[in-house]
Write a protein that holds these residues in place. Sequence first.
Motif, mmCIF file in Angstrom:
data_model
loop_
_atom_site.group_PDB
_atom_site.id
_atom_site.type_symbol
_atom_site.label_atom_id
_atom_site.label_comp_id
_atom_site.label_asym_id
_atom_site.label_seq_id
_atom_site.Cartn_x
_atom_site.Cartn_y
_atom_site.Cartn_z
ATOM 1 N N LEU A 42 0.859 -1.183 0.000
ATOM 2 C CA LEU A 42 0.000 0.000 0.000
ATOM 3 C C LEU A 42 0.890 1.226 0.000
ATOM 4 O O LEU A 42 1.648 1.458 0.942
ATOM 5 N N MET A 43 0.812 2.030 -1.061
ATOM 6 C CA MET A 43 1.667 3.201 -1.223
ATOM 7 C C MET A 43 0.884 4.484 -0.965
ATOM 8 O O MET A 43 -0.246 4.651 -1.455
ATOM 9 N N VAL A 44 1.503 5.373 -0.193
ATOM 10 C CA VAL A 44 0.985 6.729 0.003
ATOM 11 C C VAL A 44 2.087 7.669 -0.454
ATOM 12 O O VAL A 44 3.122 7.774 0.201
ATOM 13 N N SER A 45 1.884 8.330 -1.574
ATOM 14 C CA SER A 45 2.926 9.134 -2.197
ATOM 15 C C SER A 45 2.656 10.623 -2.038
ATOM 16 O O SER A 45 1.505 11.066 -2.053
ATOM 17 N N ALA A 46 3.735 11.377 -1.936
ATOM 18 C CA ALA A 46 3.632 12.839 -1.874
ATOM 19 C C ALA A 46 3.002 13.438 -3.122
ATOM 20 O O ALA A 46 2.560 14.588 -3.106
ATOM 21 N N HIS A 47 2.954 12.667 -4.198
ATOM 22 C CA HIS A 47 2.558 13.220 -5.493
ATOM 23 C C HIS A 47 1.093 12.980 -5.855
ATOM 24 O O HIS A 47 0.705 13.223 -7.008
ATOM 25 N N GLU A 89 -10.556 -3.131 -1.118
ATOM 26 C CA GLU A 89 -11.776 -3.313 -0.338
ATOM 27 C C GLU A 89 -11.491 -3.219 1.152
ATOM 28 O O GLU A 89 -12.273 -2.636 1.913
ATOM 29 N N SER A 90 -10.359 -3.754 1.589
ATOM 30 C CA SER A 90 -9.982 -3.646 3.002
ATOM 31 C C SER A 90 -9.759 -2.193 3.392
ATOM 32 O O SER A 90 -10.167 -1.754 4.477
ATOM 33 N N VAL A 91 -9.106 -1.430 2.522
ATOM 34 C CA VAL A 91 -8.868 -0.008 2.797
ATOM 35 C C VAL A 91 -10.198 0.728 2.922
ATOM 36 O O VAL A 91 -10.398 1.540 3.841
ATOM 37 N N ARG A 92 -11.107 0.454 2.013
ATOM 38 C CA ARG A 92 -12.417 1.119 2.083
ATOM 39 C C ARG A 92 -13.106 0.822 3.412
ATOM 40 O O ARG A 92 -13.679 1.723 4.048
ATOM 41 N N LYS A 93 -13.068 -0.423 3.846
ATOM 42 C CA LYS A 93 -13.742 -0.794 5.088
ATOM 43 C C LYS A 93 -13.102 -0.126 6.296
ATOM 44 O O LYS A 93 -13.786 0.288 7.238
ATOM 45 N N LEU A 94 -11.785 -0.006 6.283
ATOM 46 C CA LEU A 94 -11.086 0.573 7.423
ATOM 47 C C LEU A 94 -11.257 2.088 7.507
ATOM 48 O O LEU A 94 -11.281 2.654 8.601
ATOM 49 N N LEU A 95 -11.370 2.743 6.365
ATOM 50 C CA LEU A 95 -11.337 4.203 6.349
ATOM 51 C C LEU A 95 -12.693 4.852 6.162
ATOM 52 O O LEU A 95 -12.881 6.006 6.540
ATOM 53 N N ARG A 96 -13.634 4.133 5.571
ATOM 54 C CA ARG A 96 -14.930 4.763 5.304
ATOM 55 C C ARG A 96 -15.732 4.859 6.596
ATOM 56 O O ARG A 96 -15.891 3.890 7.324
ATOM 57 N N LEU A 130 -1.227 -1.111 -4.445
ATOM 58 C CA LEU A 130 -2.342 -0.166 -4.449
ATOM 59 C C LEU A 130 -1.835 1.173 -3.955
ATOM 60 O O LEU A 130 -1.087 1.230 -2.976
ATOM 61 N N GLN A 131 -2.241 2.246 -4.606
ATOM 62 C CA GLN A 131 -1.894 3.584 -4.139
ATOM 63 C C GLN A 131 -3.153 4.304 -3.689
ATOM 64 O O GLN A 131 -4.209 4.192 -4.317
ATOM 65 N N ILE A 132 -3.037 5.026 -2.565
ATOM 66 C CA ILE A 132 -4.121 5.883 -2.103
ATOM 67 C C ILE A 132 -3.610 7.315 -2.029
ATOM 68 O O ILE A 132 -2.403 7.555 -1.944
ATOM 69 N N SER A 133 -4.543 8.253 -2.058
ATOM 70 C CA SER A 133 -4.169 9.662 -2.069
ATOM 71 C C SER A 133 -3.945 10.189 -0.657
ATOM 72 O O SER A 133 -4.380 9.596 0.335
ATOM 73 N N LEU A 134 -3.269 11.315 -0.604
ATOM 74 C CA LEU A 134 -3.229 12.132 0.608
ATOM 75 C C LEU A 134 -4.464 13.023 0.590
ATOM 76 O O LEU A 134 -4.552 13.939 -0.238
ATOM 77 N N ALA A 150 -3.436 0.421 10.216
ATOM 78 C CA ALA A 150 -2.484 -0.483 10.867
ATOM 79 C C ALA A 150 -2.897 -1.955 10.829
ATOM 80 O O ALA A 150 -2.024 -2.832 10.695
ATOM 81 N N PRO A 151 -4.187 -2.323 10.947
ATOM 82 C CA PRO A 151 -4.527 -3.752 10.901
ATOM 83 C C PRO A 151 -4.077 -4.459 9.629
ATOM 84 O O PRO A 151 -3.901 -5.684 9.633
ATOM 85 N N LEU A 152 -3.880 -3.725 8.553
ATOM 86 C CA LEU A 152 -3.414 -4.356 7.311
ATOM 87 C C LEU A 152 -2.057 -5.009 7.478
ATOM 88 O O LEU A 152 -1.737 -5.976 6.776
ATOM 89 N N ARG A 153 -1.263 -4.500 8.395
ATOM 90 C CA ARG A 153 0.076 -5.054 8.589
ATOM 91 C C ARG A 153 0.009 -6.507 9.043
ATOM 92 O O ARG A 153 0.896 -7.308 8.730
ATOM 93 N N ASP A 154 -1.038 -6.861 9.780
ATOM 94 C CA ASP A 154 -1.206 -8.244 10.220
ATOM 95 C C ASP A 154 -1.761 -9.131 9.119
ATOM 96 O O ASP A 154 -1.905 -10.349 9.307
ATOM 97 N N GLU A 155 -2.091 -8.547 7.976
ATOM 98 C CA GLU A 155 -2.561 -9.299 6.825
ATOM 99 C C GLU A 155 -1.484 -9.389 5.746
ATOM 100 O O GLU A 155 -1.767 -9.723 4.602
ATOM 101 N N GLY A 156 -0.258 -9.065 6.117
ATOM 102 C CA GLY A 156 0.849 -9.175 5.176
ATOM 103 C C GLY A 156 1.004 -7.998 4.237
ATOM 104 O O GLY A 156 1.665 -8.113 3.199
#
Length: 260
Positions: A42-47, A89-96, A130-134, A150-156
Amino acid sequence: MTTTRMPTLYLSHGAPPLADDPVWPGQLAAWSATLPRPRAILMVSAHWEEAPLAVGATERVPLVYDFWGFPEHYYRVRYDAPGAPELAESVRKLLRAPGAPVQDVPDRGLDHGAYVPLVEMFPEADIPVLQISLPTLDPRRLLEIGRQLAPLRDEGVLIVGSGFFTHNLAALRHAGGGVPAWSAEFDAWGHEALAASDVDALLDFEAKSPAGRLAHPRTEHFAPLFVTLGAADATGDLGARRDVIDGFWMGLAKRSVQFG
C-alpha cells in the motif's frame, strides 16, 4: 508470503534519475532484501493529493509520468505490478466512516513517488500494489489515517509512505557546494525526534524544528511520514525503529526509516 506483521516504511523516493545514481538504488534493493515478502503493498505518495481520500486503480493501468523536462528514456519505464482489489476493499472498510467518504479513481496509475522506489526494491513487479491519495496535509489527520490502516500489517501488507525527508528544490540551485545548512539541520533534528519517538515534535515540525519551513515549503513530501508513524504507533512499534538510509542527494536529505 508472510502472514506475520509487516513493518511499515517511510522512504525518500527521489526523482526519476535516482535510477542512475551509483549508490541509492543499491541501498533500496538491499533494504527490500531484509523485508519479509509482502502479500501486497500500500503506497501513500507525496505526489497524489486528492480529497476525499481516493483509492487508485485496482488493475493494471499506465503509470503516471508526473514530471517534465526529463530525457525520453525516463518516460519509457514500466512497472506492471498486479492490481490489488482485495486490498482496496480492506482499505475502504477501514477508512470509510460517516463524514469520511472514500472515493475510487480506477484509471489512476502509480505515480513516480510510488514506482520509482518500487522499481529498485521489487523489480520483478510481482507483488500487488495499491496507491491511495493524501486527502489532507494535516499531520494529525494523517497520523489517524495511519492508525486506521495499521490492521493491514497483520494481513501481510507493507504500508509505505513515500516522500522526501527534506524537499525544497532551492537545494538544486545551492551555490555554496555541499549540503545546504537548512537541509542538514532539519535532517539532524528529524533524526533525533524519530530516535526519541517524539511524535508531538514531529507533528509540530514547522514550529519546533530548525529551518522547518525551508526544509518543507509545502508539507506534501513530509506528510507521508505521518501515515507511517500512525501505522507504527497503533501497534506499539515506534520504538522498534531503524534508520535504513541516510545522507543527501542533490542537497536533499534522503533519510528513510523502518518501524517494526
